[in-house]
Design a protein around this motif. Sequence first.
Motif, PDB file in Angstrom:
ATOM      1  N   LEU A 216      39.871  53.078  38.585  1.00  0.00           N
ATOM      2  CA  LEU A 216      40.126  52.020  37.618  1.00  0.00           C
ATOM      3  C   LEU A 216      39.634  52.428  36.233  1.00  0.00           C
ATOM      4  CD1 LEU A 216      41.470  49.452  38.811  1.00  0.00           C
ATOM      5  CD2 LEU A 216      40.041  50.618  40.489  1.00  0.00           C
ATOM      6  N   GLY A 217      40.444  52.117  35.229  1.00  0.00           N
ATOM      7  CA  GLY A 217      40.162  52.628  33.895  1.00  0.00           C
ATOM      8  C   GLY A 217      39.080  51.925  33.120  1.00  0.00           C
ATOM      9  N   CYS A 218      38.714  50.696  33.523  1.00  0.00           N
ATOM     10  CA  CYS A 218      37.705  49.964  32.752  1.00  0.00           C
ATOM     11  C   CYS A 218      36.887  49.061  33.661  1.00  0.00           C
ATOM     12  CB  CYS A 218      38.359  49.155  31.627  1.00  0.00           C
ATOM     13  SG  CYS A 218      39.199  47.660  32.203  1.00  0.00           S
ATOM     14  N   VAL A 219      35.980  48.300  33.087  1.00  0.00           N
ATOM     15  CA  VAL A 219      35.042  47.492  33.870  1.00  0.00           C
ATOM     16  C   VAL A 219      35.531  46.065  34.102  1.00  0.00           C
ATOM     17  CG1 VAL A 219      33.049  48.834  33.147  1.00  0.00           C
ATOM     18  CG2 VAL A 219      33.763  46.872  31.771  1.00  0.00           C
ATOM     19  N   VAL A 220      36.777  45.757  33.750  1.00  0.00           N
ATOM     20  CA  VAL A 220      37.268  44.393  33.968  1.00  0.00           C
ATOM     21  C   VAL A 220      37.458  44.133  35.459  1.00  0.00           C
ATOM     22  CG1 VAL A 220      39.140  42.764  33.541  1.00  0.00           C
ATOM     23  CG2 VAL A 220      38.352  44.251  31.696  1.00  0.00           C
ATOM     24  N   ASN A 221      38.315  44.911  36.102  1.00  0.00           N
ATOM     25  CA  ASN A 221      38.538  44.772  37.548  1.00  0.00           C
ATOM     26  C   ASN A 221      37.897  45.900  38.345  1.00  0.00           C
ATOM     27  OD1 ASN A 221      40.180  42.423  37.360  1.00  0.00           O
ATOM     28  ND2 ASN A 221      41.916  43.711  36.760  1.00  0.00           N
ATOM     29  N   GLY A 222      37.469  46.940  37.634  1.00  0.00           N
ATOM     30  CA  GLY A 222      36.950  48.126  38.297  1.00  0.00           C
ATOM     31  C   GLY A 222      35.824  47.883  39.279  1.00  0.00           C
ATOM     32  N   PRO A 223      34.743  47.234  38.870  1.00  0.00           N
ATOM     33  CA  PRO A 223      33.622  47.032  39.806  1.00  0.00           C
ATOM     34  C   PRO A 223      34.019  46.246  41.048  1.00  0.00           C
ATOM     35  CG  PRO A 223      32.915  46.691  37.552  1.00  0.00           C
ATOM     36  CD  PRO A 223      34.403  46.822  37.508  1.00  0.00           C
ATOM     37  N   GLY A 224      34.861  45.227  40.867  1.00  0.00           N
ATOM     38  CA  GLY A 224      35.289  44.432  42.018  1.00  0.00           C
ATOM     39  C   GLY A 224      36.095  45.237  43.009  1.00  0.00           C
ATOM     40  N   GLU A 225      37.023  46.056  42.502  1.00  0.00           N
ATOM     41  CA  GLU A 225      37.828  46.898  43.386  1.00  0.00           C
ATOM     42  C   GLU A 225      36.967  47.965  44.048  1.00  0.00           C
ATOM     43  OE1 GLU A 225      40.723  46.416  44.342  1.00  0.00           O
ATOM     44  OE2 GLU A 225      41.696  45.116  42.873  1.00  0.00           O
ATOM     45  N   ALA A 226      36.024  48.540  43.271  1.00  0.00           N
ATOM     46  CA  ALA A 226      35.176  49.609  43.802  1.00  0.00           C
ATOM     47  C   ALA A 226      34.298  49.122  44.947  1.00  0.00           C
ATOM     48  CB  ALA A 226      34.318  50.194  42.689  1.00  0.00           C
ATOM     49  N   ARG A 227      33.931  47.847  44.928  1.00  0.00           N
ATOM     50  CA  ARG A 227      33.097  47.300  46.011  1.00  0.00           C
ATOM     51  C   ARG A 227      33.836  47.256  47.336  1.00  0.00           C
ATOM     52  NH1 ARG A 227      30.838  43.909  41.846  1.00  0.00           N
ATOM     53  NH2 ARG A 227      32.454  42.334  42.169  1.00  0.00           N
ATOM     54  N   GLU A 228      35.162  47.343  47.280  1.00  0.00           N
ATOM     55  CA  GLU A 228      35.960  47.224  48.504  1.00  0.00           C
ATOM     56  C   GLU A 228      36.452  48.573  49.018  1.00  0.00           C
ATOM     57  OE1 GLU A 228      36.152  44.282  49.910  1.00  0.00           O
ATOM     58  OE2 GLU A 228      35.046  43.434  48.210  1.00  0.00           O
ATOM     59  N   THR A 229      36.064  49.682  48.367  1.00  0.00           N
ATOM     60  CA  THR A 229      36.559  50.994  48.777  1.00  0.00           C
ATOM     61  C   THR A 229      35.410  51.929  49.134  1.00  0.00           C
ATOM     62  OG1 THR A 229      36.655  51.681  46.449  1.00  0.00           O
ATOM     63  CG2 THR A 229      38.676  50.830  47.416  1.00  0.00           C
ATOM     64  N   ASP A 230      35.730  52.996  49.846  1.00  0.00           N
ATOM     65  CA  ASP A 230      34.709  53.963  50.248  1.00  0.00           C
ATOM     66  C   ASP A 230      34.125  54.680  49.035  1.00  0.00           C
ATOM     67  OD1 ASP A 230      34.893  53.719  53.176  1.00  0.00           O
ATOM     68  OD2 ASP A 230      36.916  54.521  52.899  1.00  0.00           O
ATOM     69  N   ILE A 231      34.995  55.054  48.120  1.00  0.00           N
ATOM     70  CA  ILE A 231      34.574  55.729  46.897  1.00  0.00           C
ATOM     71  C   ILE A 231      35.333  55.100  45.740  1.00  0.00           C
ATOM     72  CG2 ILE A 231      34.575  57.934  45.624  1.00  0.00           C
ATOM     73  CD1 ILE A 231      34.486  59.337  48.369  1.00  0.00           C
ATOM     74  N   GLY A 232      34.659  54.935  44.605  1.00  0.00           N
ATOM     75  CA  GLY A 232      35.325  54.352  43.456  1.00  0.00           C
ATOM     76  C   GLY A 232      34.807  54.924  42.157  1.00  0.00           C
ATOM     77  N   VAL A 233      35.642  54.851  41.141  1.00  0.00           N
ATOM     78  CA  VAL A 233      35.223  55.274  39.807  1.00  0.00           C
ATOM     79  C   VAL A 233      35.820  54.297  38.796  1.00  0.00           C
ATOM     80  CG1 VAL A 233      37.166  56.873  39.549  1.00  0.00           C
ATOM     81  CG2 VAL A 233      35.137  57.160  38.136  1.00  0.00           C
ATOM     82  N   THR A 234      35.015  53.883  37.835  1.00  0.00           N
ATOM     83  CA  THR A 234      35.491  53.004  36.771  1.00  0.00           C
ATOM     84  C   THR A 234      35.175  53.634  35.426  1.00  0.00           C
ATOM     85  OG1 THR A 234      33.410  51.766  36.686  1.00  0.00           O
ATOM     86  CG2 THR A 234      35.116  50.942  38.158  1.00  0.00           C
ATOM     87  N   GLY A 235      36.096  53.452  34.477  1.00  0.00           N
ATOM     88  CA  GLY A 235      35.935  54.034  33.160  1.00  0.00           C
ATOM     89  C   GLY A 235      34.790  53.400  32.385  1.00  0.00           C
ATOM     90  N   GLY A 236      34.022  54.236  31.705  1.00  0.00           N
ATOM     91  CA  GLY A 236      32.921  53.749  30.885  1.00  0.00           C
ATOM     92  C   GLY A 236      33.017  54.305  29.478  1.00  0.00           C
ATOM     93  N   GLY A 237      32.017  54.060  28.694  1.00  0.00           N
ATOM     94  CA  GLY A 237      32.009  54.531  27.319  1.00  0.00           C
ATOM     95  C   GLY A 237      31.392  55.904  27.183  1.00  0.00           C
ATOM     96  N   ASN A 238      31.628  56.519  26.042  1.00  0.00           N
ATOM     97  CA  ASN A 238      31.043  57.819  25.699  1.00  0.00           C
ATOM     98  C   ASN A 238      31.389  58.919  26.697  1.00  0.00           C
ATOM     99  OD1 ASN A 238      29.679  56.664  23.430  1.00  0.00           O
ATOM    100  ND2 ASN A 238      28.092  55.881  24.838  1.00  0.00           N
ATOM    101  N   GLY A 239      32.548  58.797  27.339  1.00  0.00           N
ATOM    102  CA  GLY A 239      32.991  59.838  28.256  1.00  0.00           C
ATOM    103  C   GLY A 239      32.254  59.882  29.563  1.00  0.00           C
TER     104      GLY A 239
END
Length: 358
Positions: free
Chosen positions: A288-311
Amino acid sequence: MVGNVPVGGDAPVTVQTMTNTPTSDPVATIDQIRRCEEAGADIIRVSCPDTDSTAALAKITKAARVPIVADIHFHYKRALEAADAGAACLRINPGNIGSSERVAEVVRAAKANGCAIRIGVNAGSLEKDLLEKYGEPCPEALVESALDHIKLLQDHDFHEYKVAVKASDVFLAVAAYQGLAEATDCPLHLGITEAGGLIGGTVKSSIGIGSLLWFGIGDTIRVSLSAEPEEEVRVGFEILKALGIRNRGVRVVSCPSCARQGFDVIRTVQVLEERLQHIRTPMSLSVLGCVVNGPGEARETDIGVTGGGNGKHMVYLSGLTDHTVEDADMVDHIVKLVEAKAAELEAADVAKAAIAAE
């Protein structure tokens, strides 16, 4: 049974494809079969239009790791040769084989070699009498053709068969399969024939095959695409994964991307899907590219990554925040995490099997 693969009943829905190399070239055909096997194909069909093809079939069936179906049209002797060459199943239209005596010969060869038979009814090649009766291809005509062919086999005391009633029109195919499911209890092979290219054919096949599976109809599937056969296998498994019927490999949850994205989501997912094709263990990955839905989706998967600031982007393991990763290292890092998780899950399955055996 198609070789050692069960079809129907409580068996898993199997995924099939078909080679497009000249069967008379066993080296090229076996090479393509290998790619389809790596993609997860359970059963692979090869066309046998001539004696050169059936002559090469023995080498092909011995080399294949999955059951091989011989596709036969019109020439009943090709069916006899294919059965002797080790085909696990013969795909025929009994009505096109010829006389009852020829059908009886094919049945005898199938019985003698432990072959199953797939009755393949197609809207584009319906019998003339049915077209005259109904005026055009319609669900009733497809079902009547299938039932007539079933009777031909049953009259020769042959019952190891499955049936397909395919059409390129989604509505026609779905209605025909629904009618056939009401009329018979044999295993059904699903497909939308001549569905089109990779994108269009995937959409049509997903609608047609997916809706039938949703209703509990279908035991084995083939996604017919104008694309390489291994792509058909991958799409087939994606349909099964989307319906929760059967899982193989990594299920990717990813966003369509927008201006909020902290990294190039589209390109990242494309690369990850390519590099993770070798993973067979069922698991989930969210990108997921950002923190809007990213954390919620990541909680439901084995591995997840969400886009953050400063690379720097947040990595989740088993639903919990774990660490960050630099943009330049992200793809390689995720691939390593997925491979490690797959190995962990595989080891756990082996341990469970050992305990159960005790």
